[in-house]
Each structure stands twice: as structure tokens, then as C-alpha cells.
Design a protein around this motif. Structure first.
Motif, PDB file in Angstrom:
ATOM      1  N   VAL A 110       0.866  -1.176   0.000  1.00 34.71           N
ATOM      2  CA  VAL A 110       0.000   0.000   0.000  1.00 34.71           C
ATOM      3  C   VAL A 110       0.901   1.224   0.000  1.00 34.71           C
ATOM      4  O   VAL A 110       1.789   1.348   0.851  1.00 34.71           O
ATOM      5  CB  VAL A 110      -0.921   0.033   1.234  1.00 34.71           C
ATOM      6  CG1 VAL A 110      -1.771   1.311   1.227  1.00 34.71           C
ATOM      7  CG2 VAL A 110      -1.812  -1.202   1.285  1.00 34.71           C
ATOM      8  N   LEU A 111       0.679   2.112  -0.953  1.00 33.99           N
ATOM      9  CA  LEU A 111       1.504   3.309  -1.054  1.00 33.99           C
ATOM     10  C   LEU A 111       0.626   4.464  -1.525  1.00 33.99           C
ATOM     11  O   LEU A 111       0.022   4.402  -2.591  1.00 33.99           O
ATOM     12  CB  LEU A 111       2.648   3.083  -2.042  1.00 33.99           C
ATOM     13  CG  LEU A 111       3.690   4.196  -2.171  1.00 33.99           C
ATOM     14  CD1 LEU A 111       4.452   4.379  -0.864  1.00 33.99           C
ATOM     15  CD2 LEU A 111       4.661   3.877  -3.301  1.00 33.99           C
ATOM     16  N   SER A 112       0.550   5.498  -0.712  1.00 35.64           N
ATOM     17  CA  SER A 112      -0.221   6.676  -1.105  1.00 35.64           C
ATOM     18  C   SER A 112       0.621   7.925  -0.921  1.00 35.64           C
ATOM     19  O   SER A 112       1.475   7.986  -0.024  1.00 35.64           O
ATOM     20  CB  SER A 112      -1.514   6.794  -0.281  1.00 35.64           C
ATOM     21  OG  SER A 112      -1.238   7.202   1.047  1.00 35.64           O
ATOM     22  N   GLU A 113       0.364   8.906  -1.761  1.00 36.70           N
ATOM     23  CA  GLU A 113       1.087  10.174  -1.699  1.00 36.70           C
ATOM     24  C   GLU A 113       0.102  11.328  -1.892  1.00 36.70           C
ATOM     25  O   GLU A 113      -0.597  11.399  -2.906  1.00 36.70           O
ATOM     26  CB  GLU A 113       2.174  10.244  -2.770  1.00 36.70           C
ATOM     27  CG  GLU A 113       3.277   9.210  -2.596  1.00 36.70           C
ATOM     28  CD  GLU A 113       4.356   9.318  -3.669  1.00 36.70           C
ATOM     29  OE1 GLU A 113       4.152  10.098  -4.626  1.00 36.70           O
ATOM     30  OE2 GLU A 113       5.377   8.632  -3.546  1.00 36.70           O
ATOM     31  N   ALA A 168      -1.396  -3.227  -3.874  1.00 42.49           N
ATOM     32  CA  ALA A 168      -0.977  -4.459  -4.555  1.00 42.49           C
ATOM     33  C   ALA A 168      -0.439  -4.152  -5.952  1.00 42.49           C
ATOM     34  O   ALA A 168      -0.656  -4.917  -6.896  1.00 42.49           O
ATOM     35  CB  ALA A 168      -2.131  -5.466  -4.618  1.00 42.49           C
ATOM     36  N   GLY A 169       0.222  -3.010  -6.093  1.00 44.37           N
ATOM     37  CA  GLY A 169       0.866  -2.658  -7.357  1.00 44.37           C
ATOM     38  C   GLY A 169      -0.012  -1.974  -8.373  1.00 44.37           C
ATOM     39  O   GLY A 169       0.444  -1.686  -9.488  1.00 44.37           O
ATOM     40  N   HIS A 170      -1.264  -1.664  -8.017  1.00 44.84           N
ATOM     41  CA  HIS A 170      -2.188  -1.078  -8.994  1.00 44.84           C
ATOM     42  C   HIS A 170      -2.791   0.214  -8.463  1.00 44.84           C
ATOM     43  O   HIS A 170      -3.102   0.337  -7.285  1.00 44.84           O
ATOM     44  CB  HIS A 170      -3.302  -2.068  -9.337  1.00 44.84           C
ATOM     45  CG  HIS A 170      -2.809  -3.305 -10.026  1.00 44.84           C
ATOM     46  ND1 HIS A 170      -2.647  -3.380 -11.394  1.00 44.84           N
ATOM     47  CD2 HIS A 170      -2.419  -4.506  -9.526  1.00 44.84           C
ATOM     48  CE1 HIS A 170      -2.177  -4.587 -11.715  1.00 44.84           C
ATOM     49  NE2 HIS A 170      -2.029  -5.285 -10.598  1.00 44.84           N
ATOM     50  N   ASP A 171      -2.980   1.156  -9.373  1.00 46.25           N
ATOM     51  CA  ASP A 171      -3.556   2.447  -9.023  1.00 46.25           C
ATOM     52  C   ASP A 171      -5.033   2.275  -8.662  1.00 46.25           C
ATOM     53  O   ASP A 171      -5.793   1.636  -9.398  1.00 46.25           O
ATOM     54  CB  ASP A 171      -3.426   3.417 -10.202  1.00 46.25           C
ATOM     55  CG  ASP A 171      -3.832   4.823  -9.849  1.00 46.25           C
ATOM     56  OD1 ASP A 171      -5.044   5.104  -9.855  1.00 46.25           O
ATOM     57  OD2 ASP A 171      -2.927   5.637  -9.555  1.00 46.25           O
ATOM     58  N   VAL A 172      -5.445   2.864  -7.536  1.00 45.94           N
ATOM     59  CA  VAL A 172      -6.811   2.642  -7.049  1.00 45.94           C
ATOM     60  C   VAL A 172      -7.864   3.335  -7.896  1.00 45.94           C
ATOM     61  O   VAL A 172      -9.055   3.005  -7.789  1.00 45.94           O
ATOM     62  CB  VAL A 172      -6.956   3.100  -5.576  1.00 45.94           C
ATOM     63  CG1 VAL A 172      -6.048   2.294  -4.662  1.00 45.94           C
ATOM     64  CG2 VAL A 172      -6.690   4.590  -5.428  1.00 45.94           C
ATOM     65  N   VAL A 173      -7.451   4.267  -8.749  1.00 43.16           N
ATOM     66  CA  VAL A 173      -8.401   4.947  -9.627  1.00 43.16           C
ATOM     67  C   VAL A 173      -8.348   4.350 -11.031  1.00 43.16           C
ATOM     68  O   VAL A 173      -9.365   3.882 -11.567  1.00 43.16           O
ATOM     69  CB  VAL A 173      -8.121   6.459  -9.684  1.00 43.16           C
ATOM     70  CG1 VAL A 173      -9.071   7.143 -10.680  1.00 43.16           C
ATOM     71  CG2 VAL A 173      -8.300   7.079  -8.304  1.00 43.16           C
ATOM     72  N   ARG A 174      -7.181   4.337 -11.634  1.00 50.75           N
ATOM     73  CA  ARG A 174      -7.070   3.844 -13.014  1.00 50.75           C
ATOM     74  C   ARG A 174      -7.248   2.334 -13.114  1.00 50.75           C
ATOM     75  O   ARG A 174      -7.767   1.835 -14.125  1.00 50.75           O
ATOM     76  CB  ARG A 174      -5.711   4.237 -13.602  1.00 50.75           C
ATOM     77  CG  ARG A 174      -5.503   5.723 -13.766  1.00 50.75           C
ATOM     78  CD  ARG A 174      -4.298   6.014 -14.652  1.00 50.75           C
ATOM     79  NE  ARG A 174      -3.087   5.353 -14.148  1.00 50.75           N
ATOM     80  CZ  ARG A 174      -2.244   5.930 -13.297  1.00 50.75           C
ATOM     81  NH1 ARG A 174      -2.485   7.168 -12.865  1.00 50.75           N
ATOM     82  NH2 ARG A 174      -1.171   5.297 -12.886  1.00 50.75           N
ATOM     83  N   ASP A 175      -6.808   1.590 -12.085  1.00 45.73           N
ATOM     84  CA  ASP A 175      -6.870   0.126 -12.135  1.00 45.73           C
ATOM     85  C   ASP A 175      -7.728  -0.427 -11.003  1.00 45.73           C
ATOM     86  O   ASP A 175      -7.374  -1.408 -10.343  1.00 45.73           O
ATOM     87  CB  ASP A 175      -5.453  -0.462 -12.025  1.00 45.73           C
ATOM     88  CG  ASP A 175      -4.508   0.077 -13.077  1.00 45.73           C
ATOM     89  OD1 ASP A 175      -4.967   0.260 -14.220  1.00 45.73           O
ATOM     90  OD2 ASP A 175      -3.343   0.324 -12.753  1.00 45.73           O
TER      91      ASP A 175
END
Length: 315
Positions: free
Chosen positions: A7-10, A66-73
Motif C-alpha cells: 500500500v503506497l499513497s502520496e 498491490a501494485g495497482h492504481d486505485v483509480v485507473r486500475d
């Protein structure tokens, strides 16, 4: 070795009309760890989880799970996560086995997976009973098992042991530890700070929509120092308790907390030079009838109070 983050957010931002729920939230949760996400009421914790689980779209910032963008993917994120809410989501009219086999069928997972989870969570003996007849602890175990049918990479646990007795709570904790050993990443939200202390590799304290403090439970405890606690004799009553509080106020430099039911007065120690003998001598000089006195590491509850200035944790 380079750390890989599950999990990574900026800079996550989210507003609801005139309320800014998130104000640039940054998170970094390493794979195969437990991150305890804590915060006082209204801090933005629930909003953050909803964004990370693709239920809300951020106004600004980015997040990958899990390696995927929460908006685009978003669809790919959903395939790789599971969410266990505060209340069990299983069907009470179905048996334990039927609940898990239904999930397995919907997720196109072999039926054997359901049977494996029944055994793993100690539910084989109750597999043919309707879930409504299960105890609270059994229902929570069944709910957790349902979340694991598809072997998620990231598991979001919201208040997993609310209302459970200590034995059932311990069983859930053991199950979570087993999952992490197998490589699952867990983002835990809980009102039981002891739970975060027991399970979390890292803790993030969210306040006013930002990650205000972060670190392992041990690191956060070390950051605020020690805790002084005094147990007064019951026959001393309220006067003795307040006298102990006056001594603690003078010696620690922090606001004492009184517990009349336990006949204790406690305070964080802001003066690193304070020793137990000097505390005992001061209590004796003030005529406080003391049963016990100690300088100990703080609990995570005391850390939370010190770092946020508030006692309540968002449920």
C-alpha cells in the motif's frame, strides 16, 4: 534489499462539501506486514480506507494497492484485496460450509478451498450448522475465512474483534499472525489499542487528515518516554488519590490521570532524570498511603493520548 510496498499513497486529498477529510495523506505499508491505522474521531481514517479499497475517489494525490492504481486500475485492485468489516457479512441462514462454498463459487475458486478454511479456522465441527447459531467469535472467524477464499494480497481489517471475549480475540489474533507469515499484508483499524500493540509492525496515527505520527509500537513508546503509576491504599480514599496526583504533577511535568475504581494515579514522565526512589520519597513526604509505585514503559493507549491529546479512537 529494496522494500516493496503493498500500500503506497502520496498526497491523498478528499473533501465533503466544506469538510476536508484528508489533507495530503502519505502511507507506505511494506509487503507481508501489519499496519495499524489509528486516529481520533473525524481524523480521516475511514475516508482513507474507502479510497484504498476503491469505494471513494480522491480529489487529489495517488494511491497504489498491490501494485495497482486505485483509480485507473480499480478492478485489478479489487481482485487482489479483501475487506472484513466490523460486522460479520455472512448469511445466517446458510451453514458455515455453505457460506464459504458460495464465496468459492462466486470467485471461481475450487470448493476444496472452502473446506481448507473451515479446518484452518476450527469450524469443521460446526460446518453444517446455520451461521446464526454461531457464537460471536465463531461468526468473526467465519467472516475472516470468507475474506480469504480468493487468497488476497492485501487484507483490510476493520475492528476485527469488536465485542469478542478475550479467548475469541486471541484466536483472531493468531489467525492474523498466520496470514502475515504466509505473505499477506494487513491494514488494521481498531479501537483496541492493545490489538494494534499485539499485531502491528508499524502504526500510523492519523490526525486532521494527515499521517501525524508513525513508527513501530516500540518506537512510538520510546518517543514519549516512561509512565509513572501510583496505587494508593483504598482506605485513603479520594484525598490520597488527589495527593498522589499533586506529587506526580510536580515531578513528571505532565497532567496526571486518576482512576478511582483502581485507586491509581498515573502520568507520563517528561523529566528524564526522575527515578523511582525519588518518586517514592516524594510520596512519603506528602503522606500519601502507597501500596505500589512504578516507572514503566507506556501503553499504546498512553502514547495515543500523549501524541494526539485525545483519548477516543475512531470506531
Amino acid at each position: 534489499m529494496e522494500t516493496t510496498y503493498a500500500v503506497l499513497s502520496e498526497g491523498l486529498e478528499k473533501s465533503f462539501r466544506d469538510v476536508r477529510a484528508l489533507r495530503g495523506l502519505d502511507l507506505a505499508v511494506a509487503e507481508g506486514t501489519v499496519c495499524g491505522l489509528l486516529g481520533p474521531n473525524g481524523a480521516g481514517k475511514t475516508t482513507a480506507v474507502r479510497i484504498l479499497t476503491t469505494l471513494l475517489t480522491p480529489d487529489a494525490g495517488t494511491a497504489r494497492v498491490a501494485g495497482h492504481d486505485v483509480v485507473r486500475d480499480a478492478a485489478e485492485v479489487r481482485r487482489r484485496i479483501a475487506v472484513t468489516g466490523q460486522y460479520a457479512s455472512v448469511d445466517g441462514d446458510l451453514t458455515g460450509a455453505e457460506n464459504l462454498r458460495l464465496f468459492a463459487r462466486l470467485l471461481r475458486v475450487p470448493r476444496q478451498r472452502a473446506d481448507e478454511l473451515l479446518e484452518r479456522f476450527g469450524l469443521t465441527g460446526a460446518a453444517d450448522r446455520p451461521a446464526r447459531t454461531y457464537s460471536g467469535g465463531m461468526r468473526r472467524r467465519l467472516d475472516l475465512a470468507a475474506s480469504l477464499v480468493a487468497r488476497p494480497a492485501v487484507l483490510f481489517l476493520d475492528e476485527p474483534t469488536t465485542g469478542l471475549d478475550p479467548r475469541s480475540r486471541g484466536a483472531i489474533w493468531d489467525a492474523v499472525r498466520d496470514l502475515v507469515r504466509e505473505g499477506t499484508t494487513v491494514l488494521l483499524t481498531t479501537q483496541y489499542l492493545e490489538e494494534a500493540d499485539q499485531l502491528a509492525d508499524d502504526v500510523v496515527l492519523i490526525d486532521e487528515g494527515r499521517a501525524a505520527h508513525r513508527g513501530s509500537p516500540a518506537e512510538l513508546k520510546a518517543r514519549i518516554g516512561r509512565y509513572a503509576e501510583v496505587v494508593v491504599a483504598e482506605d485513603g480514599g479520594s484525598p490520597a488519590l488527589h495527593a498522589a496526583a499533586v506529587v506526580l504533577d510536580q515531578l513528571t511535568g505532565a497532567q496526571p490521570v486518576l482512576d478511582s475504581e483502581r485507586a491509581t494515579a498515573g502520568a507520563l514522565v517528561l523529566d528524564p532524570a526522575l527515578t523511582l526512589p525519588s518518586l517514592v520519597r516524594a510520596l512519603d513526604a506528602a503522606g500519601v498511603p502507597v501500596i505500589d509505585a512504578a516507572l514503566r514503559p507506556p501503553t499504546l493507549d498512553e502514547v495515543f493520548l500523549r501524541l494526539t491529546g485525545r483519548q477516543e479512537v475512531a470506531a
